[in-house]
Scaffold this active site. Structure first.
Site, PDB file in Angstrom:
ATOM      1  N   GLY A 117       3.445   1.517   0.300  1.00 17.80           N
ATOM      2  CA  GLY A 117       2.021   1.303   0.481  1.00 17.80           C
ATOM      3  C   GLY A 117       1.716   0.273   1.541  1.00 17.80           C
ATOM      4  N   ASP A 118       2.751  -0.220   2.213  1.00 17.53           N
ATOM      5  CA  ASP A 118       2.565  -1.193   3.291  1.00 17.53           C
ATOM      6  C   ASP A 118       3.711  -0.987   4.273  1.00 17.53           C
ATOM      7  OD1 ASP A 118       1.748  -3.515   4.776  1.00 17.53           O
ATOM      8  OD2 ASP A 118       0.855  -4.326   2.965  1.00 17.53           O
ATOM      9  N   ASP A 119       4.016  -2.001   5.096  1.00 15.46           N
ATOM     10  CA  ASP A 119       5.064  -1.841   6.097  1.00 15.46           C
ATOM     11  C   ASP A 119       6.406  -1.512   5.441  1.00 15.46           C
ATOM     12  OD1 ASP A 119       3.239  -2.630   8.150  1.00 15.46           O
ATOM     13  OD2 ASP A 119       3.582  -4.723   7.591  1.00 15.46           O
ATOM     14  N   SER A 177       4.726   5.794   5.524  1.00 15.33           N
ATOM     15  CA  SER A 177       3.723   4.795   5.176  1.00 15.33           C
ATOM     16  C   SER A 177       2.425   5.104   5.923  1.00 15.33           C
ATOM     17  CB  SER A 177       4.209   3.381   5.507  1.00 15.33           C
ATOM     18  OG  SER A 177       3.244   2.424   5.104  1.00 15.33           O
TER      19      SER A 177
END
Length: 457
Positions: free
Chosen positions: A237-239, A270
Site C-alpha cells: 500500500g506504499d513504496d 503498488s
C-alpha cells in the site's frame, strides 16, 4: 561489498535448505514447542517466545542457536531476537501478531526521527525486534510472519491512534543480518526496517499487503550501509522499497547516511506509490544506490526521489538500469516539495542536494506520463542522466509527457522526447570526468569520486 555478498551467499546456501540443516548451521537447535508454545492460533505464546530466545541466547556464543517454528499458527505479542541466532519458519508455520494493542508496549522514537512517524512522542513496539545484534538469520521454507494489521489500519484511518504504529520487523545498530525465504503479511505499518545496520542481505522474501493499506512499505533501510535486496516480490500500500536516513533536523544532527545499497530483481505492485523511493526522510544523506533488472506492475512510479526544503541532506550517485515497467502513472518522478516535517523547529532554509541520478535501459508500457521532474527553486536537481528509454503510452495518456522544473540533465535515446531542461545530449563514448554533475557526462558510465563504478554484484 563483494565480500559481504559472498558471506551472505554462503550462509544462505548452508542455512536455507531445511530445519535439519539449521542444526548444521547452529550448534544448538530447539523448537518453540519445547518452551510451552501451542500452535492453534488461539493461545498467546508471548512468554514462550521470550523464554526460548532467553534460553538460546545463553548458548548462542557456543556455536550459535536456532529456534525452529514448526507448522501451525503461533499467536504472540512482540518479541526480540538475540545474536548468533536463527529464527527458522518451517513450511506451514505462521507467526501471528496479537491484535490486542495492550500487548504492544511503548518504546522510544528513533533518534534520527525525534518523534513517532505517525504521531508525536513514543511509538508502539515493533512485532519482531532487536538492537546491537550480530549474526542474525531469519529464514525458513517460506513460512509466514503475519502482522494482522487490519485493526491498526482501521484505527489509523479513524484517527484513533495516540502513538505511531510498530513495524513488523525492526533491527537497530546490528551487523551481519540475513532475511530470506520468509513471507511477511499485513504489517501494521512498514514491514522490514533495518536501521543503523551494516552488512544486511534480504533475499527471496515475499511481502504482501492490500494495495490501499496505509504506509505498508515493503523494505525501508534507514541509515544503513552495505545492504543488498534481491529476488523479492512485494505487493504494498506504499513504496515497495524506500531508502531513508532521518527526518529534518534530527536526521541532520544524527549524521549517518544510507549508502552502498544494491537492489536486484525486485518485483513490485503498488498502484499508489513507487517501486523504489529515495526519501522522503533523507536528511542524513543517501549515496551510492544501485538498482537493476527489476519489474514494476500497476505501480505509480519507478525510482522516485522525494525531498523538500527543510530536509537538508543529499541524494547522490544513484544508478538504475534494466527496468521493465507495466502500467505506470509516471516512469520518472522527482519531488522537491515534500512538506511533511516532524515539528515546528525544522530549519526551512535547509536545502537538500540532489545530483548524479542515472537511469538507463528502461522499457515501459501503458504509461500515463513519462516524466514529472520537480526540483526546488534556487536549489535545482542536477546531474540527471537518462539513456536508452522507451515509454509506450496508454490510450488515455496525457498530451504533455514531460513536466520539468528546476532540474538539469542530459539524455540519449529517450522516447517520448524529453523536456528542454533535460535536453543536453549525452555522449555515446565513456566519459572520464570526475564530476557526476557534468553536463557532458555519459549516461551509462558515470564516475563516482573519480572512479568508474563497478558492476552491480
Amino acid at each position: 561489498m563483494a565480500a559481504v555478498a559472498l558471506l551472505a551467499a554462503a550462509l544462505l546456501a548452508s542455512c536455507a535448505a531445511g530445519a535439519s540443516c539449521a542444526a548444521g548451521c547452529r550448534k544448538h537447535v530447539a523448537k518453540i514447542t519445547e518452551y510451552g508454545a501451542v500452535g492453534d492460533g488461539k493461545k498467546l505464546n508471548t512468554a514462550a517466545f521470550a523464554r526460548a530466545v532467553a534460553d538460546l541466547s545463553e548458548r548462542a556464543r557456543d556455536g550459535g542457536a536456532a529456534l525452529v517454528v514448526p507448522p501451525g499458527k503461533w499467536l504472540t505479542g512482540p518479541f526480540n531476537l538475540t545474536s548468533h541466532f536463527t529464527l527458522y519458519l518451517d513450511e506451514g508455520a505462521e507467526i501471528l501478531a496479537s491484535q490486542d494493542m495492550k500487548h504492544w508496549p511503548l518504546i522510544a522514537p528513533l533518534p534520527s526521527y525525534g518523534r513517532g512517524r505517525d504521531e508525536p512522542g513514543p511509538r508502539y513496539s515493533n512485532f519482531i525486534g532487536g538492537s546491537n545484534l550480530t549474526d542474525v538469520i531469519i529464514t525458513g521454507k517460506n513460512g509466514t510472519i503475519n502482522g494482522q494489521g487490519q485493526v491498526w489500519w482501521d484505527k489509523f484511518h479513524a484517527k484513533e491512534l495516540k502513538y505511531t504504529r510498530g513495524y513488523l520487523l525492526e533491527l537497530l545498530y546490528s551487523d551481519s543480518i540475513i532475511i530470506s525465504n520468509v513471507t511477511f503479511v499485513d504489517s501494521p505499518s512498514w514491514n522490514l526496517h533495518p536501521t543503523y545496520c551494516t552488512n544486511v542481505t534480504i533475499s527471496g522474501v515475499t511481502i504482501l499487503a492490500p494495495v490501499h493499506s496505509p504506509n505498508t512499505d515493503g523494505i525501508d533501510p534507514g541509515r544503513s550501509f552495505f545492504l543488498k535486496i534481491e529476488d523479492c516480490y512485494i505487493v504494498s500500500g506504499d513504496d515497495c522499497v524506500a531508502v531513508k536516513s532521518g527526518w529534518d533536523e534530527y536526521g541532520i544532527k544524527f549524521n549517518m547516511p544510507s549508502q552502498h545499497i544494491v537492489i536486484k530483481r525486485l518485483t513490485c505492485i503498488s498502484p499508489t506509490s513507487a517501486m523504489i523511493a529515495l526519501g522522503s526522510e533523507m536528511s542524513g544523506g543517501i549515496r551510492d544506490v544501485r538498482a537493476e533488472d527489476s519489474v514494476a506492475i500497476n505501480t505509480e512510479s519507478a525510482v522516485r526521489v522525494k525531498s523538500g526544503m527543510g530536509r537538508g541532506g543529499f541524494v547522490k550517485d544513484v544508478f538504475v538500469r534494466g527496468l521493465s515497467l507495466h502500467t505506470m502513472k509516471w516512469v520518472f518522478w522527482m519531488t522537491g516539495n515534500y512538506g511533511q516535517h516532524p515539528d515546528n523547529t525544522s530549519d526551512p532554509s535547509a536545502k537538500p542536494e540532489v545530483t548524479g541520478i542515472n537511469y538507463s535501459d528502461v522499457f515501459a508500457e501503458n504509461v500515463t506520463m513519462t516524466g514529472r521532474m520537480e526540483g526546488i527553486p534556487n536549489d535545482p536537481y542536477t546531474g540527471i542522466c537518462i539513456s536508452n528509454v522507451t515509454a509506450e503510452l496508454a490510450p488515455d495518456a496525457k498530451k504533455l509527457q514531460w513536466n520539468c522544473t528546476d532540474v538539469k540533465g542530459v539524455t540519449y535515446g529517450v522516447t517520448p522526447k524529453p523536456c528542454p531542461e533535460l535536453g543536453g545530449r549525452a555522449s555515446r563514448a565513456p566519459s572520464r570526468r570526475k564530476s557526476s554533475s557534468s553536463a557532458h557526462m555519459n549516461c551509462q558510465s558515470v564516475p563516482i569520486n573519480g572512479r568508474m563504478p563497478k558492476e552491480i554484484i
